[in-house]
Scaffold this motif. Structure first.
Motif, PDB file in Angstrom:
ATOM      1  N   THR A 101       0.861  -1.176   0.000  1.00 22.95           N
ATOM      2  CA  THR A 101       0.000   0.000   0.000  1.00 22.95           C
ATOM      3  C   THR A 101       0.899   1.228   0.000  1.00 22.95           C
ATOM      4  N   ILE A 102       0.636   2.144  -0.897  1.00 25.10           N
ATOM      5  CA  ILE A 102       1.365   3.417  -0.930  1.00 25.10           C
ATOM      6  C   ILE A 102       0.439   4.462  -0.337  1.00 25.10           C
ATOM      7  N   THR A 103       0.924   5.147   0.667  1.00 23.50           N
ATOM      8  CA  THR A 103       0.101   6.112   1.378  1.00 23.50           C
ATOM      9  C   THR A 103       0.773   7.489   1.373  1.00 23.50           C
ATOM     10  N   GLY A 104       0.081   8.471   1.905  1.00 25.37           N
ATOM     11  CA  GLY A 104       0.638   9.818   1.969  1.00 25.37           C
ATOM     12  C   GLY A 104       0.637  10.532   0.642  1.00 25.37           C
ATOM     13  N   VAL A 105      -0.046   9.985  -0.348  1.00 24.08           N
ATOM     14  CA  VAL A 105      -0.016  10.571  -1.685  1.00 24.08           C
ATOM     15  C   VAL A 105      -0.594  11.987  -1.700  1.00 24.08           C
ATOM     16  N   ASN A 152      -0.148  14.207   0.412  1.00 25.11           N
ATOM     17  CA  ASN A 152       0.858  15.149   0.920  1.00 25.11           C
ATOM     18  C   ASN A 152       1.810  15.597  -0.185  1.00 25.11           C
ATOM     19  N   TYR A 153       1.709  14.986  -1.345  1.00 22.52           N
ATOM     20  CA  TYR A 153       2.607  15.303  -2.459  1.00 22.52           C
ATOM     21  C   TYR A 153       1.792  15.747  -3.675  1.00 22.52           C
ATOM     22  N   TYR A 154       1.598  14.881  -4.628  1.00 24.40           N
ATOM     23  CA  TYR A 154       0.923  15.262  -5.869  1.00 24.40           C
ATOM     24  C   TYR A 154      -0.447  14.617  -6.031  1.00 24.40           C
ATOM     25  N   ASP A 162      17.518   7.069   7.304  1.00 26.24           N
ATOM     26  CA  ASP A 162      17.716   8.249   8.156  1.00 26.24           C
ATOM     27  C   ASP A 162      16.411   8.966   8.485  1.00 26.24           C
ATOM     28  N   ASN A 163      15.286   8.384   8.125  1.00 22.67           N
ATOM     29  CA  ASN A 163      13.990   8.993   8.412  1.00 22.67           C
ATOM     30  C   ASN A 163      13.797   9.020   9.926  1.00 22.67           C
ATOM     31  N   ARG A 164      13.639  10.187  10.496  1.00 20.15           N
ATOM     32  CA  ARG A 164      13.567  10.305  11.957  1.00 20.15           C
ATOM     33  C   ARG A 164      12.220   9.870  12.529  1.00 20.15           C
ATOM     34  N   HIS A 165      11.222   9.687  11.689  1.00 17.16           N
ATOM     35  CA  HIS A 165       9.895   9.259  12.150  1.00 17.16           C
ATOM     36  C   HIS A 165       9.698   7.752  12.068  1.00 17.16           C
ATOM     37  N   ASP A 166      10.426   7.097  11.144  1.00 19.69           N
ATOM     38  CA  ASP A 166      10.224   5.665  10.922  1.00 19.69           C
ATOM     39  C   ASP A 166      11.508   5.063  10.363  1.00 19.69           C
ATOM     40  N   SER A 167      12.171   4.240  11.157  1.00 18.69           N
ATOM     41  CA  SER A 167      13.447   3.649  10.731  1.00 18.69           C
ATOM     42  C   SER A 167      13.260   2.615   9.617  1.00 18.69           C
ATOM     43  N   SER A 168      12.025   2.209   9.353  1.00 23.09           N
ATOM     44  CA  SER A 168      11.734   1.273   8.259  1.00 23.09           C
ATOM     45  C   SER A 168      11.079   1.972   7.075  1.00 23.09           C
ATOM     46  N   ALA A 169      11.228   3.274   7.005  1.00 23.85           N
ATOM     47  CA  ALA A 169      10.557   4.043   5.949  1.00 23.85           C
ATOM     48  C   ALA A 169      11.071   3.653   4.563  1.00 23.85           C
ATOM     49  N   ILE A 170      10.121   3.542   3.644  1.00 17.98           N
ATOM     50  CA  ILE A 170      10.435   3.292   2.234  1.00 17.98           C
ATOM     51  C   ILE A 170       9.701   4.356   1.432  1.00 17.98           C
ATOM     52  N   VAL A 171      10.464   5.233   0.807  1.00 18.56           N
ATOM     53  CA  VAL A 171       9.897   6.329   0.026  1.00 18.56           C
ATOM     54  C   VAL A 171       9.584   5.832  -1.381  1.00 18.56           C
ATOM     55  N   VAL A 172       8.513   6.351  -1.961  1.00 19.31           N
ATOM     56  CA  VAL A 172       8.096   5.997  -3.318  1.00 19.31           C
ATOM     57  C   VAL A 172       8.377   7.207  -4.201  1.00 19.31           C
ATOM     58  N   THR A 173       9.112   6.995  -5.289  1.00 19.75           N
ATOM     59  CA  THR A 173       9.513   8.102  -6.155  1.00 19.75           C
ATOM     60  C   THR A 173       9.249   7.797  -7.625  1.00 19.75           C
ATOM     61  N   LEU A 174       9.260   8.865  -8.393  1.00 20.41           N
ATOM     62  CA  LEU A 174       9.250   8.799  -9.850  1.00 20.41           C
ATOM     63  C   LEU A 174      10.368   9.721 -10.333  1.00 20.41           C
ATOM     64  N   PRO A 175      10.986   9.404 -11.469  1.00 19.75           N
ATOM     65  CA  PRO A 175      12.003  10.311 -11.991  1.00 19.75           C
ATOM     66  C   PRO A 175      11.428  11.701 -12.226  1.00 19.75           C
ATOM     67  N   TYR A 176      12.191  12.702 -11.926  1.00 16.32           N
ATOM     68  CA  TYR A 176      11.855  14.117 -12.144  1.00 16.32           C
ATOM     69  C   TYR A 176      10.817  14.664 -11.160  1.00 16.32           C
ATOM     70  N   ILE A 177      10.002  13.787 -10.562  1.00 12.26           N
ATOM     71  CA  ILE A 177       9.003  14.258  -9.607  1.00 12.26           C
ATOM     72  C   ILE A 177       9.520  14.100  -8.189  1.00 12.26           C
ATOM     73  N   GLU A 178      10.374  13.107  -7.965  1.00 13.13           N
ATOM     74  CA  GLU A 178      10.891  12.765  -6.641  1.00 13.13           C
ATOM     75  C   GLU A 178       9.825  12.055  -5.818  1.00 13.13           C
ATOM     76  N   THR A 179       9.647  12.443  -4.558  1.00 11.87           N
ATOM     77  CA  THR A 179       8.750  11.744  -3.645  1.00 11.87           C
ATOM     78  C   THR A 179       7.287  11.919  -4.042  1.00 11.87           C
ATOM     79  N   ILE A 180       6.590  10.769  -4.113  1.00 10.46           N
ATOM     80  CA  ILE A 180       5.147  10.809  -4.407  1.00 10.46           C
ATOM     81  C   ILE A 180       4.345  10.071  -3.339  1.00 10.46           C
ATOM     82  N   GLY A 181       5.016   9.520  -2.347  1.00 11.84           N
ATOM     83  CA  GLY A 181       4.351   8.816  -1.259  1.00 11.84           C
ATOM     84  C   GLY A 181       5.329   7.935  -0.510  1.00 11.84           C
ATOM     85  N   TYR A 182       4.776   7.112   0.382  1.00  8.69           N
ATOM     86  CA  TYR A 182       5.563   6.170   1.180  1.00  8.69           C
ATOM     87  C   TYR A 182       4.841   4.837   1.231  1.00  8.69           C
TER      88      TYR A 182
END
Length: 106
Positions: free
Chosen positions: A8-12, A14-16, A34-54
């Motif tokens: 599940t990708i969430t937090g969308v 908060n981005y686009y 290095d995510n200070r809120h969640d040591s198991s954080a996995i960021v979801v990205t797209l080229p040129y857009i960067e972060t689009i969720g987690y």
């Protein structure tokens, strides 16, 4: 790794929002140790857009039948790829693309 892994990708919102997510499109998953809120954080990205969720990591955001970030974290090195299969009002479900399929795709 198991045959088919869904996340599940969430937090969308908060981005686009849902705009970057099209069924069948490929997203990149990157560990964020290095995510200070969640040591198991996995960021979801797209080229040129960067972060689009987690990748979701809470019992409140992980859809039943999908992996949480904590469950997925040790299953790949630095990054992995997933294919979008469902887009909802606030989240996205994607299928983890096995390494052998990634090599064929890119």
């Amino acid at each position: 790794m198991e045959n088919t892994v869904f996340i599940t990708i969430t937090g969308v919102n908060n981005y686009y929002g849902k705009k970057p997510f099209k069924i069948g499109s490929t997203v990149k998953l990157e560990k964020e140790p290095d995510n200070r809120h969640d040591s198991s954080a996995i960021v979801v990205t797209l080229p040129y857009i960067e972060t689009i969720g987690y990748v979701a990591n809470s019992i409140h955001t992980v859809y039943e039948g999908t992996y949480s970030a904590g469950r997925l974290y040790d299953k790949f090195d630095k990054c992995a790829y997933a294919e979008v299969v469902v887009v909802t009002h606030s989240s996205v479900v994607a299928r983890l693309i096995p390494d052998e399929e990634v090599k064929d795709k890119f």
